[in-house]
Design a protein around this motif. Structure first.
Motif, PDB file in Angstrom:
ATOM      1  N   ASP A 175     -12.045  19.735  37.139  1.00 33.89           N
ATOM      2  CA  ASP A 175     -13.437  20.148  36.966  1.00 33.89           C
ATOM      3  C   ASP A 175     -14.286  19.037  36.350  1.00 33.89           C
ATOM      4  OD1 ASP A 175     -12.740  22.576  38.021  1.00 33.89           O
ATOM      5  OD2 ASP A 175     -12.718  23.654  36.101  1.00 33.89           O
ATOM      6  N   GLU A 176     -13.661  18.126  35.608  1.00 32.92           N
ATOM      7  CA  GLU A 176     -14.376  17.007  34.992  1.00 32.92           C
ATOM      8  C   GLU A 176     -14.279  15.723  35.821  1.00 32.92           C
ATOM      9  OE1 GLU A 176     -16.289  17.419  32.492  1.00 32.92           O
ATOM     10  OE2 GLU A 176     -15.641  19.462  31.964  1.00 32.92           O
ATOM     11  N   GLY A 177     -13.497  15.757  36.903  1.00 35.05           N
ATOM     12  CA  GLY A 177     -13.334  14.562  37.730  1.00 35.05           C
ATOM     13  C   GLY A 177     -12.400  13.536  37.146  1.00 35.05           C
ATOM     14  N   TYR A 178     -11.515  13.942  36.220  1.00 36.64           N
ATOM     15  CA  TYR A 178     -10.571  13.017  35.603  1.00 36.64           C
ATOM     16  C   TYR A 178      -9.400  12.773  36.551  1.00 36.64           C
ATOM     17  CZ  TYR A 178     -13.018  14.384  31.276  1.00 36.64           C
ATOM     18  OH  TYR A 178     -13.955  14.653  30.306  1.00 36.64           O
ATOM     19  N   LEU A 179      -8.941  11.525  36.624  1.00 39.52           N
ATOM     20  CA  LEU A 179      -7.783  11.205  37.433  1.00 39.52           C
ATOM     21  C   LEU A 179      -6.497  11.493  36.668  1.00 39.52           C
ATOM     22  CD1 LEU A 179     -10.143   8.922  38.358  1.00 39.52           C
ATOM     23  CD2 LEU A 179      -8.306   8.475  40.008  1.00 39.52           C
ATOM     24  N   MET A 180      -5.461  11.870  37.415  1.00 35.75           N
ATOM     25  CA  MET A 180      -4.164  12.218  36.834  1.00 35.75           C
ATOM     26  C   MET A 180      -3.096  11.329  37.451  1.00 35.75           C
ATOM     27  SD  MET A 180      -4.985  16.279  36.972  1.00 35.75           S
ATOM     28  CE  MET A 180      -6.410  16.005  38.070  1.00 35.75           C
ATOM     29  N   SER A 181      -2.395  10.576  36.606  1.00 29.68           N
ATOM     30  CA  SER A 181      -1.398   9.610  37.063  1.00 29.68           C
ATOM     31  C   SER A 181      -0.004  10.137  36.734  1.00 29.68           C
ATOM     32  CB  SER A 181      -1.629   8.263  36.380  1.00 29.68           C
ATOM     33  OG  SER A 181      -0.738   7.290  36.867  1.00 29.68           O
ATOM     34  N   PHE A 182       0.869  10.153  37.745  1.00 24.59           N
ATOM     35  CA  PHE A 182       2.203  10.721  37.586  1.00 24.59           C
ATOM     36  C   PHE A 182       3.249   9.619  37.578  1.00 24.59           C
ATOM     37  CE2 PHE A 182      -0.262  14.324  38.691  1.00 24.59           C
ATOM     38  CZ  PHE A 182       0.380  15.415  38.135  1.00 24.59           C
ATOM     39  N   ALA A 183       4.225   9.783  36.672  1.00 32.23           N
ATOM     40  CA  ALA A 183       5.321   8.835  36.519  1.00 32.23           C
ATOM     41  C   ALA A 183       6.635   9.519  36.880  1.00 32.23           C
ATOM     42  CB  ALA A 183       5.337   8.296  35.095  1.00 32.23           C
ATOM     43  N   GLY A 184       7.760   8.862  36.536  1.00 31.63           N
ATOM     44  CA  GLY A 184       9.073   9.331  36.932  1.00 31.63           C
ATOM     45  C   GLY A 184       9.406  10.777  36.620  1.00 31.63           C
ATOM     46  N   PRO A 185       8.944  11.367  35.495  1.00 39.00           N
ATOM     47  CA  PRO A 185       9.322  12.753  35.201  1.00 39.00           C
ATOM     48  C   PRO A 185       8.955  13.759  36.282  1.00 39.00           C
ATOM     49  CG  PRO A 185       8.512  11.713  33.211  1.00 39.00           C
ATOM     50  CD  PRO A 185       8.288  10.727  34.326  1.00 39.00           C
ATOM     51  N   VAL A 186       7.976  13.447  37.123  1.00 39.99           N
ATOM     52  CA  VAL A 186       7.624  14.395  38.185  1.00 39.99           C
ATOM     53  C   VAL A 186       8.748  14.519  39.211  1.00 39.99           C
ATOM     54  CG1 VAL A 186       6.479  12.841  39.838  1.00 39.99           C
ATOM     55  CG2 VAL A 186       5.639  15.186  39.547  1.00 39.99           C
ATOM     56  N   THR A 187       9.679  13.573  39.223  1.00 38.50           N
ATOM     57  CA  THR A 187      10.811  13.646  40.153  1.00 38.50           C
ATOM     58  C   THR A 187      11.984  14.434  39.581  1.00 38.50           C
ATOM     59  OG1 THR A 187      11.966  11.637  39.401  1.00 38.50           O
ATOM     60  CG2 THR A 187      10.182  11.344  40.994  1.00 38.50           C
ATOM     61  N   PHE A 188      11.895  14.841  38.313  1.00 36.21           N
ATOM     62  CA  PHE A 188      13.013  15.562  37.690  1.00 36.21           C
ATOM     63  C   PHE A 188      12.952  17.026  38.105  1.00 36.21           C
ATOM     64  CE2 PHE A 188      12.523  12.534  33.780  1.00 36.21           C
ATOM     65  CZ  PHE A 188      12.894  11.455  34.567  1.00 36.21           C
ATOM     66  N   ARG A 189      14.011  17.532  38.674  1.00 35.39           N
ATOM     67  CA  ARG A 189      13.999  18.891  39.219  1.00 35.39           C
ATOM     68  C   ARG A 189      13.830  19.957  38.145  1.00 35.39           C
ATOM     69  NH1 ARG A 189      13.202  15.751  42.615  1.00 35.39           N
ATOM     70  NH2 ARG A 189      14.026  15.751  44.742  1.00 35.39           N
ATOM     71  N   ASN A 190      14.176  19.631  36.898  1.00 35.91           N
ATOM     72  CA  ASN A 190      14.004  20.620  35.820  1.00 35.91           C
ATOM     73  C   ASN A 190      12.610  20.585  35.208  1.00 35.91           C
ATOM     74  OD1 ASN A 190      14.284  18.181  34.520  1.00 35.91           O
ATOM     75  ND2 ASN A 190      15.741  18.909  32.972  1.00 35.91           N
ATOM     76  N   ALA A 191      11.736  19.688  35.667  1.00 33.69           N
ATOM     77  CA  ALA A 191      10.360  19.608  35.164  1.00 33.69           C
ATOM     78  C   ALA A 191       9.478  20.543  36.002  1.00 33.69           C
ATOM     79  CB  ALA A 191       9.860  18.177  35.222  1.00 33.69           C
ATOM     80  N   ARG A 192       9.748  21.821  35.918  1.00 33.61           N
ATOM     81  CA  ARG A 192       9.142  22.774  36.850  1.00 33.61           C
ATOM     82  C   ARG A 192       7.623  22.865  36.710  1.00 33.61           C
ATOM     83  NH1 ARG A 192      13.972  24.831  35.111  1.00 33.61           N
ATOM     84  NH2 ARG A 192      15.541  25.173  36.745  1.00 33.61           N
ATOM     85  N   GLU A 193       7.128  22.927  35.464  1.00 36.24           N
ATOM     86  CA  GLU A 193       5.677  23.042  35.283  1.00 36.24           C
ATOM     87  C   GLU A 193       4.972  21.781  35.744  1.00 36.24           C
ATOM     88  OE1 GLU A 193       4.445  24.201  31.389  1.00 36.24           O
ATOM     89  OE2 GLU A 193       4.950  26.307  31.733  1.00 36.24           O
ATOM     90  N   LEU A 194       5.556  20.623  35.459  1.00 37.84           N
ATOM     91  CA  LEU A 194       4.948  19.365  35.872  1.00 37.84           C
ATOM     92  C   LEU A 194       4.935  19.252  37.393  1.00 37.84           C
ATOM     93  CD1 LEU A 194       3.740  16.647  34.980  1.00 37.84           C
ATOM     94  CD2 LEU A 194       6.073  15.722  34.989  1.00 37.84           C
ATOM     95  N   ARG A 195       6.003  19.636  38.035  1.00 37.86           N
ATOM     96  CA  ARG A 195       6.060  19.564  39.492  1.00 37.86           C
ATOM     97  C   ARG A 195       5.084  20.555  40.128  1.00 37.86           C
ATOM     98  NH1 ARG A 195      10.115  16.908  41.938  1.00 37.86           N
ATOM     99  NH2 ARG A 195      10.570  18.497  43.513  1.00 37.86           N
ATOM    100  N   ALA A 196       4.939  21.724  39.511  1.00 37.78           N
ATOM    101  CA  ALA A 196       3.943  22.676  40.005  1.00 37.78           C
ATOM    102  C   ALA A 196       2.534  22.108  39.846  1.00 37.78           C
ATOM    103  CB  ALA A 196       4.077  24.006  39.265  1.00 37.78           C
ATOM    104  N   ALA A 197       2.296  21.392  38.741  1.00 38.71           N
ATOM    105  CA  ALA A 197       0.988  20.776  38.535  1.00 38.71           C
ATOM    106  C   ALA A 197       0.711  19.720  39.596  1.00 38.71           C
ATOM    107  CB  ALA A 197       0.924  20.157  37.142  1.00 38.71           C
ATOM    108  N   ALA A 198       1.717  18.896  39.902  1.00 36.60           N
ATOM    109  CA  ALA A 198       1.522  17.814  40.872  1.00 36.60           C
ATOM    110  C   ALA A 198       1.158  18.340  42.254  1.00 36.60           C
ATOM    111  CB  ALA A 198       2.781  16.956  40.950  1.00 36.60           C
ATOM    112  N   ARG A 199       1.605  19.526  42.567  1.00 38.12           N
ATOM    113  CA  ARG A 199       1.300  20.101  43.885  1.00 38.12           C
ATOM    114  C   ARG A 199      -0.186  20.401  44.058  1.00 38.12           C
ATOM    115  NH1 ARG A 199       6.018  23.316  42.678  1.00 38.12           N
ATOM    116  NH2 ARG A 199       7.805  22.648  43.951  1.00 38.12           N
ATOM    117  N   VAL A 200      -0.893  20.668  42.955  1.00 39.84           N
ATOM    118  CA  VAL A 200      -2.265  21.158  43.083  1.00 39.84           C
ATOM    119  C   VAL A 200      -3.320  20.136  42.665  1.00 39.84           C
ATOM    120  CG1 VAL A 200      -1.560  23.562  42.836  1.00 39.84           C
ATOM    121  CG2 VAL A 200      -2.170  22.275  40.791  1.00 39.84           C
ATOM    122  N   VAL A 201      -2.903  18.916  42.322  1.00 42.54           N
ATOM    123  CA  VAL A 201      -3.885  17.867  42.011  1.00 42.54           C
ATOM    124  C   VAL A 201      -4.600  17.470  43.299  1.00 42.54           C
ATOM    125  CG1 VAL A 201      -4.215  15.516  41.176  1.00 42.54           C
ATOM    126  CG2 VAL A 201      -2.513  16.985  40.085  1.00 42.54           C
TER     127      VAL A 201
END
Length: 274
Positions: A175-201
């Protein structure tokens, strides 16, 4: 070494000095490895004053390397005027593309919160004065960071480095137009909330980084990280989001060039310039 990406990408946040690459020869070798993997440019980021001095020099060694300069929030217990003046001078350099990393870290107790907040406000102002993106370190501090940006008035371009929020945080940043940069943790299968977040950016607000030598992506998790590992994160993100990897890589590069002004600013290298 991962197979090279069909479309080149940029490592938007790494720490080459912390990787142990201190000399021009070591830096060039790391950049050569990255380029063979399809990582065409790298932004190396300062952590403290000595690191900032190194970054300011290192970016002159190779035209694939750019920098970001600030004082990490965990280093802000003492933030004297002479340090601020030196950081501001270095951050104004033509090959320094962002003020960062700055922000708030409520996980570690190395600096009092009041000191972190005051330093963050100073860095926000510096980014606005220099008209450069603000690169944010956010650890367990989402609400206070967003509140500070709203209170102080955010710079035109804001990057949440190593994004660690959930889907609700994505919506607030979007909503503010901020960019979101993803690093290695998004590839961790147990990082469920982070992976769900990456889907909707939204794709136009997405960046990718290594944050090396930390946070190596799967299948390198737990081992030293460096920019050549970035394709693992890009491919995993593409699969996670249901995107074509080459198309996503192209979008990531477009976003990085836009936020750092590489398409329009004289003296900054674009792929065809080398």
């Amino acid at each position: 070494m991962p197979a090279p990406l069909a479309s080149a990408v940029v490592d938007a946040h790494t720490h080459l000095d912390a990787c142990g690459f201190r000399t021009p020869e070591q830096v060039r070798a790391a950049l050569d490895r990255a380029q063979r993997a399809g990582v065409e440019r790298v932004v190396t980021v300062a952590d403290d004053l000595d690191s900032a001095r190194w970054v300011a020099e290192a970016v002159t060694w190779d035209d694939r390397l750019f920098g970001a300069i600030a004082l990490h929030p965990t280093r802000t217990s003492s933030f004297e005027q002479d340090v601020r003046a030196e950081l501001a001078s270095m951050a104004a350099g033509a090959r320094i593309v962002a003020v960062g990393e700055t922000g708030l870290d409520y996980y570690w107790d190395y600096a009092p919160r009041a000191a972190q907040l005051e330093a963050f406000e100073w860095h926000i102002d510096l980014a606005k004065r220099l008209d450069k993106p603000l690169m944010i370190h956010d650890r367990d501090a989402h609400d206070d960071i967003l509140a500070m940006l709203a209170t102080c008035g955010a710079p035109a371009k804001v990057i949440f480095h190593c994004f660690s929020g959930d889907a609700a945080m994505v919506r607030r940043c979007r909503d503010e137009g901020y960019l979101m940069s993803f690093a290695g943790p998004v590839t961790f299968r147990n990082a469920r909330e982070l992976r769900a977040a990456a889907r909707v950016v939204p794709r136009d607000l997405l960046l990718v980084e290594t944050d090396a030598p930390f946070l190596a992506p799967h299948p390198f998790r737990g081992r030293p990280n460096e920019p050549y590992c970035l394709p693992y994160t890009v491919r995993d993100l593409a699969e996670l989001r249901g995107d074509d990897a080459a198309e996503l890589a192209k979008s990531l590069t477009d976003n990085t060039e836009r936020v750092f002004g590489w398409r329009s600013s004289p003296g900054l290298v674009t792929p065809g310039d080398r």
